[in-house]
Design an enzyme around this catalytic site. Sequence first.
Site, short mmCIF file in Angstrom:
data_model
loop_
_atom_site.label_atom_id
_atom_site.label_comp_id
_atom_site.label_asym_id
_atom_site.label_seq_id
_atom_site.Cartn_x
_atom_site.Cartn_y
_atom_site.Cartn_z
N LYS A 22 0.67 -1.16 0.05
CA LYS A 22 0.09 -0.07 0.01
C LYS A 22 0.78 1.26 0.02
O LYS A 22 0.59 2.14 -0.74
CB LYS A 22 -0.84 -0.27 1.27
CG LYS A 22 -1.75 1.18 1.51
CD LYS A 22 -3.09 0.68 2.10
CE LYS A 22 -2.77 0.49 3.58
NZ LYS A 22 -2.73 1.95 4.22
N SER A 23 1.81 1.16 0.81
CA SER A 23 2.75 2.52 0.96
C SER A 23 3.42 2.76 -0.34
O SER A 23 3.55 3.87 -0.87
CB SER A 23 3.64 2.42 1.94
OG SER A 23 3.19 2.30 3.31
N SER A 167 7.36 8.55 12.45
CA SER A 167 6.29 8.57 11.39
C SER A 167 6.92 8.83 9.81
O SER A 167 7.24 9.83 9.42
CB SER A 167 5.31 9.42 11.70
OG SER A 167 4.26 9.91 10.53
N GLN A 169 4.71 9.03 7.43
CA GLN A 169 3.87 10.13 6.79
C GLN A 169 4.40 11.62 7.15
O GLN A 169 4.26 12.23 6.03
CB GLN A 169 2.29 9.74 7.24
CG GLN A 169 1.68 8.40 7.05
CD GLN A 169 0.35 8.08 7.49
OE1 GLN A 169 -0.06 9.02 8.12
NE2 GLN A 169 -0.19 7.02 6.91
N ASP A 315 1.99 -1.22 11.60
CA ASP A 315 0.64 -1.74 11.35
C ASP A 315 0.25 -3.02 11.57
O ASP A 315 -0.80 -3.59 11.38
CB ASP A 315 0.46 -1.57 9.74
CG ASP A 315 0.61 -0.13 9.45
OD1 ASP A 315 0.32 0.86 10.37
OD2 ASP A 315 0.87 0.46 8.37
N LYS A 342 -4.43 6.02 14.87
CA LYS A 342 -4.42 4.87 13.75
C LYS A 342 -5.86 5.12 13.15
O LYS A 342 -6.75 5.94 13.74
CB LYS A 342 -4.03 3.44 13.71
CG LYS A 342 -2.55 3.48 14.18
CD LYS A 342 -1.90 4.00 12.64
CE LYS A 342 -0.14 3.92 12.99
NZ LYS A 342 0.54 4.65 12.14
N ARG A 388 -7.74 -3.38 9.85
CA ARG A 388 -6.63 -4.28 10.26
C ARG A 388 -7.20 -4.74 11.59
O ARG A 388 -7.09 -6.06 11.97
CB ARG A 388 -5.26 -3.73 10.46
CG ARG A 388 -4.85 -3.11 9.26
CD ARG A 388 -3.27 -2.79 9.56
NE ARG A 388 -2.64 -1.97 8.54
CZ ARG A 388 -2.48 -2.09 7.24
NH1 ARG A 388 -2.53 -3.51 6.88
NH2 ARG A 388 -2.02 -1.22 6.19
C1 S3P Z 1 2.44 4.90 6.29
C2 S3P Z 1 2.93 5.07 7.38
C3 S3P Z 1 2.42 4.74 8.84
C4 S3P Z 1 1.51 3.44 8.55
C5 S3P Z 1 0.51 3.87 7.79
C6 S3P Z 1 1.22 4.09 6.27
C7 S3P Z 1 2.88 5.21 4.75
O1 S3P Z 1 1.82 5.87 9.54
O2 S3P Z 1 0.95 3.28 9.86
O3 S3P Z 1 -0.25 2.65 7.27
O4 S3P Z 1 2.57 4.74 3.84
O5 S3P Z 1 3.92 6.31 5.11
P1 S3P Z 1 2.69 6.86 10.34
O6 S3P Z 1 3.51 7.66 9.52
O7 S3P Z 1 1.47 7.68 10.92
O8 S3P Z 1 3.24 5.95 11.14
#
Ligand code: S3P
Length: 429
Positions: A22-23, A167, A169, A315, A342, A388
Site C-alpha cells: 500500500k505504501s 512517522s 507520513q 501496522d 490510527k 486491520r
Molecule cells: C504509512 C505510514 C504509517 C503507517 C501507515 C502507512 C506510510 O503511518 O501506519 O499505514 O505509507 O507512510 P505513520 O507515519 O502515521 O506511522
Amino acid sequence: MESYTIQAARAVSGEITVPGDKSISHRSIMLGSIATGITRVTGFLRGEDNMATLNAFRAMGVEVEDDGTTLTIHGRGLHGLKEPEDILDCGNSGTSIRLLTGLLAGQSFFSVLTGDKYLRKRPMKRVVGPLGAMGAKIAGRGGGEKAPLAITGSKLTGISYDSPVSSAQVKSAILLAGLYAEGETVVREPHLSRDHSERMLRHFGADIEADGPHVKIRGGRELAGQEIVVPGDISSAAFFLVAGLIVPGSELLIKGVGVNPTRTGIIDILELMGADLTLLNQREVSGEPVADILVKTSRLRGIEIGGDLVPRAIDEFPVICVAAACASGRTVIRDARELRVKETDRITAMAENLRLSGIAVEETEDGMIIGGGGSFVPFTADSKGDHRIAMSMLVAGLVAPDSSRVDDIDCIATSFPNFLALLEQVARR
Ligand code: S3P
C-alpha cells in the site's frame, strides 16, 4: 454494514501471493505524476486507499491508463499539476492526506483535502506544523489539526526538522514539500520509520541523502519517470503469517513479499516469540528487497515489545495481539502510543475484541498486556471501521471453537480487497 461468520480451521496450507504494498503504491502514483515522462507501475494495489490517491492526481490533470495489469502514468513534471476543480477526497487514507498536504503546499494553486469520518478525526498538526515552518499556508478545523484542510500553495523554504514521532507520513510530507522548497530540507526522527519515500525519490533521481533516521533533500531537480514493480505488502502477509503459526498443522508459502528492513519488525517479533519462518529466494526489485516466506505452525511464547521494533511493525500490532493471545505466558507491548491515532484507537479496539473472545487483556497508556494461553471462546467482534482490526479478528476466528462473527468488515476493501477469498482458499476444515 457487512458481517462475516468465520469457521474454525483445522489447518491453513497452500501457496499464495498477497496484493501490492500500500505504501509503495501510493508513492508510485505521487512521484510518477510529478516526474517527467512515463512511469509504469505493475503490482499496484487497487484498494480504496490507493484509488483515492489515484483519483486525486487524475483530478489534477494527470492522465493514468490502467489495463488491469500495469498503470501507465503520464507524468506532468514538478510544476505541471493543475488546480483541482473540487475537493480531493482521501477516503480513509492517512497516507493520502498527509503526503498530499506536503506535496500540495508548494504548488501555485489552491486545493482542499478531506476524508471519511475516521480520517477527519485524525491528527494533522503533525504535518501542518512543520509545513507551516517551511512557509506553507494551510487552514483546517481546530487550528489546522483536523481535515478538511485548505491549502493555498506558496513559496517554501527548506527547514531542519526534528520530528517528535517516528512517522513515515510526517517524514514523507516534509520531503515532498522539500522537492518544491528553496535550499535544503532535513528531517530527523527518533527511530527510522519505513523508508519507501527515500528509496523511491532516489530511484526517480531526486537530490536526496539518507543516513538512517536522518534525511536531506534539495528541491528544484526534475524527477524522471521510472518502471516500478510493487512487491507484496508485508502488512497484508502478516495476517497469513500469524494464521500459519497459530492454526495447528499448517504450512503456508507467501510469495513475493516486500522485506524492506524498516517493515520487517513483524518477522523479528514473531521469531522472538518462537515462530518457524523461513525467507526464501531473496532478491531486489525496484530498489526494494523481496522474498518468499514459508511459515509453519509454531509454539509461541509471550515477549516484551518496545523501542525501535514499534515503528518497524506499526501496522501489525492488531494481528500481533492475536499471536500473543495464542502464546504461552504474557506479552507486554509498550512505546506504542501511536496505535491510538490510527484508523481507530487500536489499543482499545483490540483489548475490547480480545476480551470478548475470552482472552485476558490489560490496556496501558502506550500499549497493552495480553494474558496469552489461547483459550478463545466463540465471539462476535466489531472492527470499529478499521480494516486491520477486522482482518485480525477473522484470523482469531480460525482458532476459536466452532464459529465466530466479525461485524463491519466493508473496511477491509481499503487495503486488501481479496482478503476473505484468500483466507477461505487456505483454510482447511
Ligand atoms: C504509512 C505510514 C504509517 C503507517 C501507515 C502507512 C506510510 O503511518 O501506519 O499505514 O505509507 O507512510 P505513520 O507515519 O502515521 O506511522
